[in-house]
Design an enzyme around this catalytic site. Structure first.
Site, PDB file in Angstrom:
ATOM      1  N   ARG A   1      -9.748  -8.701   6.706  1.00 51.57           N
ATOM      2  CA  ARG A   1      -9.948  -9.387   5.427  1.00 51.57           C
ATOM      3  C   ARG A   1      -9.763  -8.449   4.246  1.00 51.57           C
ATOM      4  O   ARG A   1      -9.759  -8.868   3.096  1.00 51.57           O
ATOM      5  CB  ARG A   1     -11.341 -10.017   5.374  1.00 51.57           C
ATOM      6  CG  ARG A   1     -11.636 -11.047   6.446  1.00 51.57           C
ATOM      7  CD  ARG A   1     -13.042 -11.571   6.308  1.00 51.57           C
ATOM      8  NE  ARG A   1     -13.214 -12.243   5.041  1.00 51.57           N
ATOM      9  CZ  ARG A   1     -12.997 -13.545   4.858  1.00 51.57           C
ATOM     10  NH1 ARG A   1     -12.612 -14.290   5.870  1.00 51.57           N
ATOM     11  NH2 ARG A   1     -13.149 -14.100   3.683  1.00 51.57           N
TER      12      ARG A   1
ATOM     13  N   ASN B   1     -18.177 -10.581  -2.494  1.00 52.87           N
ATOM     14  CA  ASN B   1     -16.786 -11.010  -2.291  1.00 52.87           C
ATOM     15  C   ASN B   1     -16.526 -12.082  -3.345  1.00 52.87           C
ATOM     16  O   ASN B   1     -17.265 -13.050  -3.445  1.00 52.87           O
ATOM     17  CB  ASN B   1     -16.585 -11.589  -0.883  1.00 52.87           C
ATOM     18  CG  ASN B   1     -15.160 -12.076  -0.665  1.00 52.87           C
ATOM     19  OD1 ASN B   1     -14.244 -11.697  -1.407  1.00 52.87           O
ATOM     20  ND2 ASN B   1     -14.963 -12.932   0.318  1.00 52.87           N
TER      21      ASN B   1
ATOM     22  N   GLU C   1      10.412 -18.232   5.671  1.00 51.77           N
ATOM     23  CA  GLU C   1       9.336 -17.652   6.487  1.00 51.77           C
ATOM     24  C   GLU C   1       9.800 -16.333   7.105  1.00 51.77           C
ATOM     25  O   GLU C   1       9.059 -15.344   7.106  1.00 51.77           O
ATOM     26  CB  GLU C   1       8.905 -18.638   7.571  1.00 51.77           C
ATOM     27  CG  GLU C   1       7.857 -18.117   8.543  1.00 51.77           C
ATOM     28  CD  GLU C   1       6.629 -17.526   7.875  1.00 51.77           C
ATOM     29  OE1 GLU C   1       6.383 -17.807   6.678  1.00 51.77           O
ATOM     30  OE2 GLU C   1       5.919 -16.746   8.521  1.00 51.77           O
TER      31      GLU C   1
ATOM     32  N   LYS D   1       7.804 -12.652   6.426  1.00 46.82           N
ATOM     33  CA  LYS D   1       7.327 -11.926   7.613  1.00 46.82           C
ATOM     34  C   LYS D   1       7.846 -10.505   7.595  1.00 46.82           C
ATOM     35  O   LYS D   1       7.132  -9.537   7.801  1.00 46.82           O
ATOM     36  CB  LYS D   1       7.802 -12.665   8.857  1.00 46.82           C
ATOM     37  CG  LYS D   1       6.983 -12.952  10.024  1.00 46.82           C
ATOM     38  CD  LYS D   1       5.571 -13.431  10.034  1.00 46.82           C
ATOM     39  CE  LYS D   1       4.699 -13.427   8.875  1.00 46.82           C
ATOM     40  NZ  LYS D   1       4.244 -14.665   8.338  1.00 46.82           N
TER      41      LYS D   1
HETATM   42  C1  AGP Z   1       1.336 -14.912   5.910  1.00 51.21           C
HETATM   43  O1  AGP Z   1       1.934 -14.002   6.813  1.00 51.21           O
HETATM   44  C2  AGP Z   1       0.556 -14.245   4.837  1.00 51.21           C
HETATM   45  N1  AGP Z   1      -0.464 -13.444   5.374  1.00 51.21           N
HETATM   46  C3  AGP Z   1       0.131 -15.177   3.730  1.00 51.21           C
HETATM   47  O2  AGP Z   1       1.308 -15.642   3.107  1.00 51.21           O
HETATM   48  C4  AGP Z   1      -0.710 -16.413   4.118  1.00 51.21           C
HETATM   49  O3  AGP Z   1       0.094 -17.333   4.820  1.00 51.21           O
HETATM   50  C5  AGP Z   1      -1.181 -17.094   2.833  1.00 51.21           C
HETATM   51  O4  AGP Z   1      -2.023 -16.191   2.161  1.00 51.21           O
HETATM   52  C6  AGP Z   1      -1.913 -18.404   3.066  1.00 51.21           C
HETATM   53  O5  AGP Z   1      -3.095 -18.163   3.800  1.00 51.21           O
HETATM   54  P1  AGP Z   1      -3.866 -19.434   4.422  1.00 51.21           P
HETATM   55  O6  AGP Z   1      -2.917 -20.096   5.376  1.00 51.21           O
HETATM   56  O7  AGP Z   1      -5.066 -18.865   5.087  1.00 51.21           O
HETATM   57  O8  AGP Z   1      -4.205 -20.341   3.271  1.00 51.21           O
END
Ligand code: AGP
Length: 604
Positions: free
Chosen positions: A27, A98, A477, A481
């Site tokens: 996180r 947070n 996508e 990635k």
């Molecule tokens: C994806 O590889 C990323 N880590 C990021 O784009 C992620 O998909 C985006 O932050 C959305 O997160 P969520 O699906 O938890 O809402």
């Protein structure tokens, strides 16, 4: 954006906190710190970098005390430094936070008089506020006063130095879950930090104080006891571990066949998508005149694929909106709009804000979410849970492909309910979805070949993904990635658009990943591939198996099994994930925790 954990119980707090922070490190991992409360007062330690750096700093000296709080940070206010690491301390208060305090300047001007700040964080100013309002022995009072002043998002765990063995928590928007187990009381940002002790937990309701003690834990709202709503997670401790894989990401890539099976199977009845188990009524599909898909990042890219599938079957406008834009656009939505929000974590703040906006405008809201009991899941009218299991790697993989499966099921059910697709075609769609899920095994079987070919990418600085139709949606996508874990700049381009400018960037050796799985536009794609090849591009071509193509047009050719066009993204995505993964591995980068990123973006 940060990982929070608190414990009060029979175990040494510092050991429990460090173990929990390691589970929460995905996180945020700029810095970490713990504070432990004992009869000798509060002891605190912090370190820049990931949790193992904090562990090194603590050395063999584990703080005595069975009550403490821990935090792993993704920097928002203030850079990455030890001073800015949490916990933060002011007077009699030590806390972790947070979220983002929006009115931190006004609070500092009013309550900071005579005090000095150690950090550049809004969180330390929150500690100043709590301490300024605190009267010995009355922590709840100070908390209620403070939250009436604070603006923004927060999840706080607070220690008051004169209140032994007790942690106070309160949240607004930012997540906190909690559990009472035989070893004591736990609170954390998400259930991955609790899974080693329990599968029963609850989400701390907003603006409710949670009090953790060694022998008990209770909720209160302005003096009234609140009963928590218990949830059950069916993950076991191994689900959130690497289980022998070198990285969470490659483990999660390999978990996709199971994740797809677990997501699809409960929704199939006699070969027709069925959402009885989700309690999603057909009514929300019947009289709508438009669909808005709202999400961020990879989840938004799943929406791009979903749009193509849904419009083809349902023949009503489907638009895909970037959540951070949608929420400020005064969008045209009404009570005949279905807003589908997609979020793996269920905590992404822009997606949550968009959901709340859609509800306020009277739209039907349906969430596609992976984390059970998450804020977006709880606030949507209806929820379609994907069953991918915990996704720990920051780069989303299995969550994406199960989101694609969810889009197929929703599109087909919508067409079925609206009576505009024959049953035979409905059943063919289901078969195709099953085949696409099976086809993931074929993509995984390309792993060694992909591992070899990606050596050709590691020194590159720019790379292009091109595709048409659903392949263009998929290329978006593939691009994110690669970027987020290999740090190679890449762009996704509609193949037909390349020659309107960007092709000027295609020079000798520039890699182009050409996704050409759509038969109906294959000839056009071949023309576009010729154009880039003629300019010296290094072409990695992805097609369906047995597609005829001249070998002079590519340097590497990877295929997915024969499928109906719109179902190729599921196996093709796995190829793109493996390309990104091995490129990052060859570059020796931190695949699971890439720089500047965090798994769940719970701040704006
Ligand atoms: C994806 O590889 C990323 N880590 C990021 O784009 C992620 O998909 C985006 O932050 C959305 O997160 P969520 O699906 O938890 O809402």
């Amino acid at each position: 954006m940060c990982g929070i954990i608190g414990f009060c119980g029979s175990l040494p707090a510092s050991e429990v906190l460090l173990a929990g922070l390691k589970q929460l490190e995905y996180r945020g991992y700029d810095s970490a710190g713990i504070a432990v409360l004992s009869e000798n007062g509060i002891r605190m330690e912090k370190a820049i970098g990931n949790v193992s750096r904090l562990e090194e700093k603590l050395g063999t000296e584990s703080f005595s005390g069975n009550c403490g709080i821990g935090h792993t940070r993704w920097a928002t206010h203030g850079g990455v430094s030890e001073e800015n690491a949490h916990p933060h301390h002011s007077g009699r208060v030590t806390l972790i936070h947070n979220g983002i305090i929006e009115n931190y300047k006004e609070i500092w001007e009013k309550y900071g008089v005579g005090r000095t700040l150690v950090s550049q964080t809004d969180s330390e100013i929150a500690a100043v506020l709590f301490d300024s309002l605190y009267e010995e022995g009355k922590p709840e009072e100070a908390i209620w006063k403070a939250v009436s002043i604070l603006e923004g998002s927060y999840a706080f765990c607070i220690l008051f130095e004169d209140i032994p063995d007790t942690i106070y928590c309160i949240r607004k928007v930012s997540p906190l879950v909690a559990a009472r187990v035989k070893e004591g009381s736990f609170v954390a940002s998400d259930v991955t930090a609790l899974i080693a002790y329990t599968q029963e937990y609850f989400v701390l309701p907003e603006d409710t104080i949670l009090v953790l003690k060694k022998e008990e834990m209770y909720l209160e709202n302005q003096g009234n006891q609140v009963k928590p709503e218990l949830l059950h997670v069916n993950w076991d401790t191994t689900a959130a571990q690497k289980n022998g894989y070198p990285h969470y990401m490659i483990k999660e890539i390999h978990e996709q066949p199971e994740a797809l099976h677990n997501t699809i199977t409960p929704r199939m009845k006699d070969g027709i998508p069925d959402f009885e188990v989700d309690k999603i009524p057909d009514d929300i599909f019947k009289n709508i005149h438009q669909v808005k898909i709202v999400a961020c990042g990879t989840a938004m890219h799943a929406g791009l694929v979903g749009k193509v599938l849904m419009e083809k079957r349902v023949r009503i406008p489907v638009t895909v909106e970037i959540a951070s834009e949608f929420r400020y656009q005064n969008p045209i939505i009404d009570n005949r709009t279905l807003v589908i929000v997609i979020s793996q974590s269920g905590e992404t703040i822009d997606t949550l804000a968009s959901l709340r906006l859609a509800k306020s405008e009277g739209a039907y809201t349906l969430a596609i979410v992976n984390v059970k009991g998450s804020t977006i899941a709880r606030e949507s009218d209806y929820v379609f849970y994907t069953h991918a299991g915990p996704e720990i790697a920051v780069a989303s993989t299995k969550a994406y492909t199960v989101q694609l499966a969810a889009m197929v099921l929703l599109a087909v059910r919508m067409a079925y309910v609206r009576g505009i697709r024959e049953i035979e075609k409905i059943k063919q769609d289901y078969e195709a979805l099953k085949q696409a899920s099976e086809a993931v095994h074929a993509s995984l079987a390309l792993e060694e070949e992909i591992k070899e070919l990606t050596y050709a990418l590691t020194e590159k600085e720019d790379l292009f993904f091109i595709g048409r139709g659903i392949d263009y949606a998929l290329s978006c996508e593939g691009s994110i990635k690669l970027k987020e874990i290999s740090y190679i700049h890449s762009e996704a381009y509609a193949a037909g658009e390349l020659k309107h400018g960007t092709i000027s960037l295609i020079t000798e050796g520039v890699p182009v990943i050409a996704i050409a799985t759509q038969k109906e536009v294959y000839a056009k794609m071949i023309s576009n591939i010729r154009e880039v090849k003629a300019r010296g591009a290094l072409v990695i071509l992805i097609t369906q198996k047995d597609t005829p193509v001249e070998s002079s047009l590519y340097d590497y050719h990877l295929t997915v099994p024969e499928l109906p066009d719109e179902f190729t993204p599921i196996p093709a995505a796995v190829i793109l994930q493996l390309i990104a993964y091995y490129t990052s591995v060859h570059k020796g980068l931190n695949v699971d925790q890439p720089r500047n990123l965090a798994k769940s973006v719970t701040v704006e």
